[in-house]
Design a protein around this motif. Sequence first.
Motif, mmCIF file in Angstrom:
data_model
loop_
_atom_site.group_PDB
_atom_site.id
_atom_site.type_symbol
_atom_site.label_atom_id
_atom_site.label_comp_id
_atom_site.label_asym_id
_atom_site.label_seq_id
_atom_site.Cartn_x
_atom_site.Cartn_y
_atom_site.Cartn_z
ATOM 1 N N PHE A 148 33.586 35.023 37.441
ATOM 2 C CA PHE A 148 33.148 34.268 36.269
ATOM 3 C C PHE A 148 34.200 33.241 35.878
ATOM 4 O O PHE A 148 33.899 32.071 35.639
ATOM 5 C CB PHE A 148 32.869 35.235 35.111
ATOM 6 C CG PHE A 148 32.457 34.568 33.838
ATOM 7 C CD1 PHE A 148 31.199 33.990 33.714
ATOM 8 C CD2 PHE A 148 33.326 34.518 32.768
ATOM 9 C CE1 PHE A 148 30.820 33.373 32.537
ATOM 10 C CE2 PHE A 148 32.954 33.902 31.587
ATOM 11 C CZ PHE A 148 31.702 33.336 31.474
ATOM 12 N N PHE A 149 35.455 33.668 35.856
ATOM 13 C CA PHE A 149 36.558 32.775 35.493
ATOM 14 C C PHE A 149 36.685 31.648 36.518
ATOM 15 O O PHE A 149 36.885 30.487 36.161
ATOM 16 C CB PHE A 149 37.857 33.581 35.402
ATOM 17 C CG PHE A 149 39.017 32.805 34.876
ATOM 18 C CD1 PHE A 149 39.038 32.384 33.559
ATOM 19 C CD2 PHE A 149 40.085 32.495 35.690
ATOM 20 C CE1 PHE A 149 40.107 31.664 33.064
ATOM 21 C CE2 PHE A 149 41.156 31.779 35.206
ATOM 22 C CZ PHE A 149 41.172 31.363 33.894
ATOM 23 N N GLY A 150 36.528 31.980 37.794
ATOM 24 C CA GLY A 150 36.584 30.955 38.838
ATOM 25 C C GLY A 150 35.477 29.929 38.706
ATOM 26 O O GLY A 150 35.703 28.728 38.887
ATOM 27 N N ILE A 151 34.289 30.388 38.378
ATOM 28 C CA ILE A 151 33.163 29.472 38.173
ATOM 29 C C ILE A 151 33.435 28.542 36.997
ATOM 30 O O ILE A 151 33.167 27.340 37.069
ATOM 31 C CB ILE A 151 31.855 30.259 37.975
ATOM 32 C CG1 ILE A 151 31.453 30.930 39.280
ATOM 33 C CG2 ILE A 151 30.736 29.355 37.463
ATOM 34 C CD1 ILE A 151 30.356 31.947 39.138
ATOM 35 N N LEU A 152 33.989 29.082 35.906
ATOM 36 C CA LEU A 152 34.326 28.241 34.753
ATOM 37 C C LEU A 152 35.358 27.178 35.110
ATOM 38 O O LEU A 152 35.231 26.017 34.721
ATOM 39 C CB LEU A 152 34.867 29.099 33.606
ATOM 40 C CG LEU A 152 33.872 29.895 32.802
ATOM 41 C CD1 LEU A 152 34.603 30.718 31.749
ATOM 42 C CD2 LEU A 152 32.867 28.982 32.128
ATOM 43 N N VAL A 153 36.370 27.571 35.864
ATOM 44 C CA VAL A 153 37.415 26.621 36.250
ATOM 45 C C VAL A 153 36.848 25.526 37.145
ATOM 46 O O VAL A 153 37.113 24.336 36.944
ATOM 47 C CB VAL A 153 38.582 27.361 36.948
ATOM 48 C CG1 VAL A 153 39.548 26.382 37.582
ATOM 49 C CG2 VAL A 153 39.299 28.257 35.947
ATOM 50 N N ILE A 154 36.057 25.916 38.129
ATOM 51 C CA ILE A 154 35.464 24.922 39.040
ATOM 52 C C ILE A 154 34.504 23.997 38.296
ATOM 53 O O ILE A 154 34.519 22.781 38.500
ATOM 54 C CB ILE A 154 34.765 25.627 40.212
ATOM 55 C CG1 ILE A 154 35.813 26.299 41.098
ATOM 56 C CG2 ILE A 154 33.929 24.648 41.025
ATOM 57 C CD1 ILE A 154 35.243 27.237 42.122
ATOM 58 N N ALA A 155 33.683 24.563 37.410
ATOM 59 C CA ALA A 155 32.755 23.735 36.644
ATOM 60 C C ALA A 155 33.501 22.765 35.741
ATOM 61 O O ALA A 155 33.126 21.594 35.630
ATOM 62 C CB ALA A 155 31.825 24.622 35.815
ATOM 63 N N GLY A 156 34.571 23.233 35.105
ATOM 64 C CA GLY A 156 35.366 22.350 34.251
ATOM 65 C C GLY A 156 36.024 21.239 35.040
ATOM 66 O O GLY A 156 36.042 20.076 34.613
ATOM 67 N N ALA A 157 36.567 21.575 36.196
ATOM 68 C CA ALA A 157 37.201 20.561 37.036
ATOM 69 C C ALA A 157 36.174 19.556 37.542
ATOM 70 O O ALA A 157 36.423 18.346 37.538
ATOM 71 C CB ALA A 157 37.914 21.230 38.207
ATOM 72 N N PHE A 158 35.024 20.042 37.958
ATOM 73 C CA PHE A 158 33.967 19.153 38.435
ATOM 74 C C PHE A 158 33.546 18.193 37.326
ATOM 75 O O PHE A 158 33.425 16.993 37.541
ATOM 76 C CB PHE A 158 32.763 19.960 38.925
ATOM 77 C CG PHE A 158 31.646 19.111 39.450
ATOM 78 C CD1 PHE A 158 31.722 18.579 40.719
ATOM 79 C CD2 PHE A 158 30.541 18.838 38.667
ATOM 80 C CE1 PHE A 158 30.698 17.784 41.213
ATOM 81 C CE2 PHE A 158 29.517 18.045 39.141
ATOM 82 C CZ PHE A 158 29.596 17.518 40.420
ATOM 83 N N TYR A 159 33.351 18.732 36.131
ATOM 84 C CA TYR A 159 32.952 17.888 35.009
ATOM 85 C C TYR A 159 34.025 16.851 34.706
ATOM 86 O O TYR A 159 33.736 15.669 34.529
ATOM 87 C CB TYR A 159 32.676 18.750 33.782
ATOM 88 C CG TYR A 159 32.352 17.933 32.559
ATOM 89 C CD1 TYR A 159 31.094 17.382 32.397
ATOM 90 C CD2 TYR A 159 33.309 17.680 31.585
ATOM 91 C CE1 TYR A 159 30.787 16.614 31.290
ATOM 92 C CE2 TYR A 159 33.018 16.914 30.479
ATOM 93 C CZ TYR A 159 31.764 16.386 30.330
ATOM 94 O OH TYR A 159 31.477 15.621 29.248
ATOM 95 N N ALA A 160 35.270 17.299 34.620
ATOM 96 C CA ALA A 160 36.361 16.402 34.234
ATOM 97 C C ALA A 160 36.596 15.297 35.252
ATOM 98 O O ALA A 160 36.802 14.144 34.877
ATOM 99 C CB ALA A 160 37.639 17.201 34.022
ATOM 100 N N PHE A 161 36.572 15.635 36.517
ATOM 101 C CA PHE A 161 36.942 14.650 37.528
ATOM 102 C C PHE A 161 35.764 13.874 38.099
ATOM 103 O O PHE A 161 35.877 12.691 38.366
ATOM 104 C CB PHE A 161 37.706 15.327 38.669
ATOM 105 C CG PHE A 161 39.035 15.863 38.234
ATOM 106 C CD1 PHE A 161 40.017 15.018 37.757
ATOM 107 C CD2 PHE A 161 39.285 17.214 38.270
ATOM 108 C CE1 PHE A 161 41.242 15.505 37.348
ATOM 109 C CE2 PHE A 161 40.513 17.716 37.863
ATOM 110 C CZ PHE A 161 41.489 16.862 37.400
#
Length: 82
Positions: free
Chosen positions: A55-68
């Motif tokens: 779950f934490f990994g998905i949040l990090v990847i989703a946040g990075a995808f959104y930001a970049f």
Amino acid sequence: MELVIAGVLISSLVEYLKRKFRTSRKGTFALIAVIAILGASAFKALAFYGLWEAFFGILVIAGAFYAFIIKNVEAVLTEKEN
């Protein structure tokens, strides 16, 4: 770190619901209590079954995808419109 992320998610949800339903002070406090209990239960269940890392990994990847990616695409599209 996990509790910080859970706290941010719960705070964001409470803020959204508070604005949507225009709760009073007591209503907001009750909302915080209910969502905190539900959030803590979800956190413990995810940790118990070993799913918190996923779950934490998905949040990090989703946040990075959104930001970049998404923010840069929006900036490029906005520039082309002007």
